[in-house]
Design a protein around this motif. Structure first.
Motif, mmCIF file in Angstrom:
data_model
loop_
_atom_site.group_PDB
_atom_site.id
_atom_site.type_symbol
_atom_site.label_atom_id
_atom_site.label_comp_id
_atom_site.label_asym_id
_atom_site.label_seq_id
_atom_site.Cartn_x
_atom_site.Cartn_y
_atom_site.Cartn_z
ATOM 1 N N LEU A 22 9.126 -6.190 -1.962
ATOM 2 C CA LEU A 22 8.082 -6.769 -2.900
ATOM 3 C C LEU A 22 8.735 -7.111 -4.319
ATOM 4 O O LEU A 22 9.752 -6.696 -4.838
ATOM 5 N N SER A 23 8.480 -8.283 -4.761
ATOM 6 C CA SER A 23 9.081 -8.814 -5.975
ATOM 7 C C SER A 23 8.013 -8.687 -7.223
ATOM 8 O O SER A 23 6.964 -8.397 -6.859
ATOM 9 N N LYS A 24 8.325 -8.887 -8.377
ATOM 10 C CA LYS A 24 7.417 -8.632 -9.576
ATOM 11 C C LYS A 24 6.047 -9.201 -9.395
ATOM 12 O O LYS A 24 5.068 -8.785 -9.847
ATOM 13 N N ASP A 25 6.294 -10.532 -8.867
ATOM 14 C CA ASP A 25 5.101 -11.181 -8.605
ATOM 15 C C ASP A 25 4.263 -10.950 -7.592
ATOM 16 O O ASP A 25 2.838 -11.208 -7.474
ATOM 17 N N ASP A 26 4.535 -10.072 -6.833
ATOM 18 C CA ASP A 26 3.733 -9.289 -5.618
ATOM 19 C C ASP A 26 2.928 -8.166 -6.445
ATOM 20 O O ASP A 26 2.019 -7.414 -5.589
ATOM 21 N N LEU A 27 3.453 -7.506 -7.448
ATOM 22 C CA LEU A 27 2.785 -6.119 -7.972
ATOM 23 C C LEU A 27 1.495 -6.138 -8.328
ATOM 24 O O LEU A 27 1.102 -5.059 -8.093
ATOM 25 N N PRO A 28 0.728 -7.472 -8.821
ATOM 26 C CA PRO A 28 -0.585 -7.203 -9.166
ATOM 27 C C PRO A 28 -1.451 -6.712 -8.045
ATOM 28 O O PRO A 28 -2.356 -6.063 -8.346
ATOM 29 N N GLY A 29 -0.971 -7.239 -6.843
ATOM 30 C CA GLY A 29 -1.650 -6.295 -5.576
ATOM 31 C C GLY A 29 -1.365 -5.045 -5.215
ATOM 32 O O GLY A 29 -2.188 -4.346 -4.474
ATOM 33 N N GLN A 30 -0.644 -4.341 -6.217
ATOM 34 C CA GLN A 30 -0.407 -2.914 -6.055
ATOM 35 C C GLN A 30 -0.944 -1.945 -7.354
ATOM 36 O O GLN A 30 -0.550 -0.735 -7.215
ATOM 37 N N LEU A 31 -1.354 -2.634 -8.079
ATOM 38 C CA LEU A 31 -1.652 -2.010 -9.384
ATOM 39 C C LEU A 31 -2.991 -0.696 -9.057
ATOM 40 O O LEU A 31 -3.017 0.206 -9.560
ATOM 41 N N CYS A 32 -3.716 -1.142 -8.170
ATOM 42 C CA CYS A 32 -4.782 -0.121 -7.672
ATOM 43 C C CYS A 32 -4.065 1.247 -7.040
ATOM 44 O O CYS A 32 -4.471 2.046 -7.538
ATOM 45 N N ALA A 33 -3.307 1.148 -6.413
ATOM 46 C CA ALA A 33 -2.501 1.771 -5.665
ATOM 47 C C ALA A 33 -1.491 2.751 -6.705
ATOM 48 O O ALA A 33 -1.666 4.186 -6.654
ATOM 49 N N PHE A 34 -1.109 1.921 -7.430
ATOM 50 C CA PHE A 34 -0.234 2.843 -8.719
ATOM 51 C C PHE A 34 -1.014 3.387 -9.733
ATOM 52 O O PHE A 34 -0.827 4.283 -9.996
ATOM 53 N N ALA A 35 -2.361 2.939 -10.026
ATOM 54 C CA ALA A 35 -3.336 3.616 -10.786
ATOM 55 C C ALA A 35 -3.905 4.845 -10.128
ATOM 56 O O ALA A 35 -3.922 5.954 -10.913
ATOM 57 N N ALA A 36 -4.217 4.757 -8.933
ATOM 58 C CA ALA A 36 -4.486 6.002 -8.043
ATOM 59 C C ALA A 36 -3.339 7.087 -8.308
ATOM 60 O O ALA A 36 -3.871 8.364 -8.505
ATOM 61 N N ALA A 62 -17.696 -1.271 -13.263
ATOM 62 C CA ALA A 62 -17.979 -0.611 -11.876
ATOM 63 C C ALA A 62 -16.836 -0.348 -10.937
ATOM 64 O O ALA A 62 -16.319 0.768 -10.455
ATOM 65 N N GLY A 63 -15.887 -1.490 -11.219
ATOM 66 C CA GLY A 63 -14.712 -1.438 -10.426
ATOM 67 C C GLY A 63 -13.931 -0.408 -10.773
ATOM 68 O O GLY A 63 -13.038 0.563 -10.080
ATOM 69 N N LEU A 64 -13.423 -0.209 -12.168
ATOM 70 C CA LEU A 64 -12.503 0.605 -12.587
ATOM 71 C C LEU A 64 -13.216 2.086 -12.584
ATOM 72 O O LEU A 64 -12.433 3.004 -12.198
ATOM 73 N N ALA A 65 -14.548 2.124 -12.591
ATOM 74 C CA ALA A 65 -14.934 3.614 -12.609
ATOM 75 C C ALA A 65 -14.753 4.078 -11.297
ATOM 76 O O ALA A 65 -14.389 5.175 -10.766
ATOM 77 N N GLY A 66 -14.935 3.397 -10.160
ATOM 78 C CA GLY A 66 -14.699 3.617 -8.642
ATOM 79 C C GLY A 66 -13.283 3.607 -8.446
ATOM 80 O O GLY A 66 -13.107 4.760 -7.598
ATOM 81 N N LEU A 67 -12.384 3.220 -8.966
ATOM 82 C CA LEU A 67 -10.913 3.434 -8.894
ATOM 83 C C LEU A 67 -10.638 4.747 -9.404
ATOM 84 O O LEU A 67 -10.001 5.524 -8.762
ATOM 85 N N GLY A 68 -11.228 5.086 -10.475
ATOM 86 C CA GLY A 68 -10.906 6.526 -11.181
ATOM 87 C C GLY A 68 -11.570 7.509 -10.205
ATOM 88 O O GLY A 68 -10.925 8.534 -9.887
ATOM 89 N N GLU A 69 -12.656 7.461 -9.479
ATOM 90 C CA GLU A 69 -13.430 8.369 -8.780
ATOM 91 C C GLU A 69 -12.274 8.331 -7.604
ATOM 92 O O GLU A 69 -12.024 9.487 -6.992
ATOM 93 N N LEU A 70 -11.605 7.330 -6.988
ATOM 94 C CA LEU A 70 -10.866 7.480 -5.834
ATOM 95 C C LEU A 70 -9.639 8.119 -6.228
ATOM 96 O O LEU A 70 -9.132 8.920 -5.542
#
Length: 470
Positions: free
Chosen positions: A83-97, A458-466
Motif C-alpha cells: 500500500l502506498s500513501k495514496d492508498d491509505l484513505p481507503g483504510q481510514l475506517c479500519a484504522f479508526a476502528a 450518521a456515518g461517523l456515529a456508525g463507525l464509532g459503534e462498530l
C-alpha cells in the motif's frame, strides 16, 4: 484537564508513517522526527503519549515502548505491504476502528487530548476527539494547496480528495499548530482557518546530537566517514523525490564544472537518502541523470543513516543544499546549521525561517541550476564568508531546541482544552428547554464551524459503534 493542568495522556496519531522508521526513505522524514522528539519530551514533563500508527509488517508487536511514558501502538489497517500513501484513505475506517477499540478497553476519560499529524491522521483524529469528547490539536506538516502551487516539473499534483480532507480537518480541529508564520498564513488564506485557533510553534533540533563538534570537527568527521580531507563537499540530505529537488543540485554541479573544469579535482556531491513519494516510480532516476551528465566520479549516493552518523555528514560538508520546491519548515537546514555548516536553500516556505539569508547561509529564488551553480561556486570560493556563516549558523540553530517546542505545545494543549470545555458548556446551555441552539441538540457546533451533514454524522456515529463493539 483544565488550563492550569497538564494533560495526563495524549493520543498521538501518525497513520502513514511510524516513528520507529528510519527518516530519509519511504514516507519517513521530518514528521517522524517531530513525533519522536515531542513525544519523548512530553513524557519527560509528565504527559504520557500513546502513538497510533499503521502496521506495516507481520513481525511488529501490537505495542512497543519508544521511551519511558511513550508507547507506539501498531494498528492493523489493510495489508502490511503493497500500500502506498495514496492508498491509505481507503483504510481510514479500519484504522479508526482499531484506535477506538484500544480506548474502549480503558476506563472512561483515558485520553485527555488527541494530537494528529498530517491530514490522514486528522481525519481519524476528528472522529476520535468527537467520540471521546476531548480537544483535537492538528499539525499539517504539508498542505496540498501549497504543494500544488509549486510543483516540480513532471511531478504529480495532490488529488482533490486530499484538499477536501484537509479542509475538513482545519474546520474540525480545536487548535492548528503551524511551523512558521508563513504556514499560519497559508492555513488562514488558503483553508479559511480561524486565526484565533492557529498557533505558531517552530519545530526543534536535538542540540545534544547536532552540534559543531570542536575545532577539528570537519577533519574528524571526514575521517570517520572515509572521505578525503581536501575536497569541497556539497551535501543533500532527504528523501529522493521531485518535491525535494536533488536533481537541481546535480545539475548545478554539472554547470559548475562546465564553467570551471578545474573544480572536478576537488568537488564532491553527496546525496544521503532514499526514494520516496512520486520518486518511487523511478527510483534510479537521479543516478541515471548523474551518469548522463558525466558526474559518476563527482556524485556519491548513500542510504539514510542514524542521527549520530548524520551529524557527522553535516560536519563533513562545506555546504548543505536544500533546493526543495516546498518545505513547511526545513528540519535538515536547522540540523546542519546546529553542526556549524552553512546552508544554501530555496527561498520557499519554512526555509525562509530556518535560514537567515546572508548570515547563516543563502536563499536562492527559483530552481534554475545556473543560478544555483553561481551561488554555490561563489560561496565555496569565499572562505572568509563561509567561516563567518559557520559561527552564525550555530548561534541561529541554538534557538530551535525541542524543549522550547514542547513548552509551546503544552501551552497550546492547555488553550485547546480550555476552549473545548467552554464550547461544551455553551452547547449544553443551548440544549436546555426554550434555548436557541442547533436544530439537532445532539450536535455540538463550535463557534466558527458549520455543522456536519446528517449523512456524515450518521456515518461517523456508525463507525464509532462498530469500533467499540465487543
Amino acid at each position: 484537564m483544565t488550563d492550569a493542568v497538564l494533560p495526563r495522556r495524549v493520543a498521538m496519531l501518525s497513520v502513514h508513517t511510524s516513528p520507529l522508521e528510519q527518516p530519509g526513505t519511504g514516507d519517513a522524514g521530518g514528521l517522524n522526527v517531530y513525533v519522536v522528539e515531542t513525544a519523548r519530551r512530553l513524557a519527560a514533563r509528565g504527559t504520557e503519549v500513546e502513538i497510533f500508527t499503521r502496521t506495516t509488517g507481520s513481525g511488529l508487536p501490537p505495542v512497543a515502548e519508544l521511551a519511558p511514558g511513550v508507547l507506539v501502538r501498531h494498528v492493523v489497517a489493510g495489508p502490511f505491504e503493497g500500500l502506498s500513501k495514496d492508498d491509505l484513505p481507503g483504510q481510514l475506517c479500519a484504522f479508526a476502528a482499531g484506535v477506538m477499540r484500544v480506548e474502549a478497553r480503558r476506563e472512561p476519560g483515558w485520553y485527555d487530548l488527541v494530537h494528529s499529524h498530517y491530514w490522514l491522521s486528522g481525519q481519524v483524529g476528528w472522529l476520535a476527539a468527537d467520540r471521546w469528547r476531548v480537544p483535537l490539536v492538528h499539525t499539517m506538516h504539508t498542505m496540498a494547496k501549497v504543494k500544488n502551487r509549486a510543483l516540480a516539473v513532471g511531478d504529480t499534483p495532490e488529488p482533490d480528495g486530499r484538499v477536501l480532507g484537509e479542509e475538513q480537518v482545519v474546520q474540525a480541529a480545536d487548535r492548528l499548530l503551524a511551523n512558521t508564520d508563513d504556514e499560519a498564513r497559508d492555513l488562514i488564506d488558503l483553508y479559511g482557518a480561524d486565526p484565533d485557533r492557529v498557533s505558531v510553534v517552530p519545530p526543534g533540533v536535538d542540540l545534544d546530537v547536532f552540534r559543531p563538534g570542536g575545532p577539528d570537527a570537519r577533519r574528524a568527521a571526514r575521517r570517520r566517514l572515509g572521505l578525503p580531507h581536501r575536497v569541497r563537499i556539497l551535501l543533500f540530505v532527504g528523501r529522493i523525490q521531485p518535491l525535494k529537488a536533488p536533481d537541481v543540485l546535480v545539475r548545478a554541479a554539472a554547470e559548475m564544472l562546465r564553467r570551471d573544469p578545474a573544480r572536478r579535482d576537488d568537488l564532491c556531491v553527496v546525496v544521503v537518502g532514499g526514494p520516496s513519494g512520486s520518486g518511487l516510480a523511478r527510483p534510479e532516476e537521479l543516478q541515471v541523470l548523474t551518469a548522463e551528465l558525466g558526474l559518476g566520479d563527482v556524485v556519491r549516493f548513500r542510504p539514510p543513516v542514524p542521527r549520530p552518523v548524520l551529524a557527522d555528514w553535516y560536519r563533513a560538508a562545506d555546504l548543505v543544499v536544500v533546493p526543495s520546491y516546498s518545505e513547511s519548515f526545513g528540519l535538515v537546514a536547522v540540523e546542519a546549521q546546529a553542526c556549524g555548516t552553512p546552508v544554501v536553500a530555496a527561498r520557499v516556505g519554512g526555509l525562509v525561517t530556518a535560514v537567515r539569508d546572508g548570515e547563516t547561509g543563502l536563499l536562492v529564488p527559483g530552481h534554475d541550476p545556473r543560478s544555483w551553480a553561481r551561488v554555490l561556486g561563489d560561496l565555496l570560493d569565499d572562505g572568509a564568508r563561509l567561516r563567518s556563516m559557520q559561527a552564525a549558523a550555530v548561534r541561529h540553530a541554538a534557538a530551535f531546541g525541542w524543549d522550547a517546542t514542547v513548552d509551546a505545545t503544552l501551552d497550546v494543549y492547555r488553550a485547546a482544552a480550555r476552549d473545548h470545555a467552554r464550547r461544551v458548556r455553551l452547547a449544553g446551555l443551548a440544549t436546555l428547554p426554550g434555548a436557541l441552539g442547533p436544530a439537532d441538540p445532539g450536535i455540538l457546533v463550535p463557534s466558527g464551524r458549520a455543522p456536519a451533514t446528517a449523512g456524515r454524522d450518521a456515518g461517523l456515529a456508525g463507525l464509532g459503534e462498530l469500533a467499540v463493539a465487543p
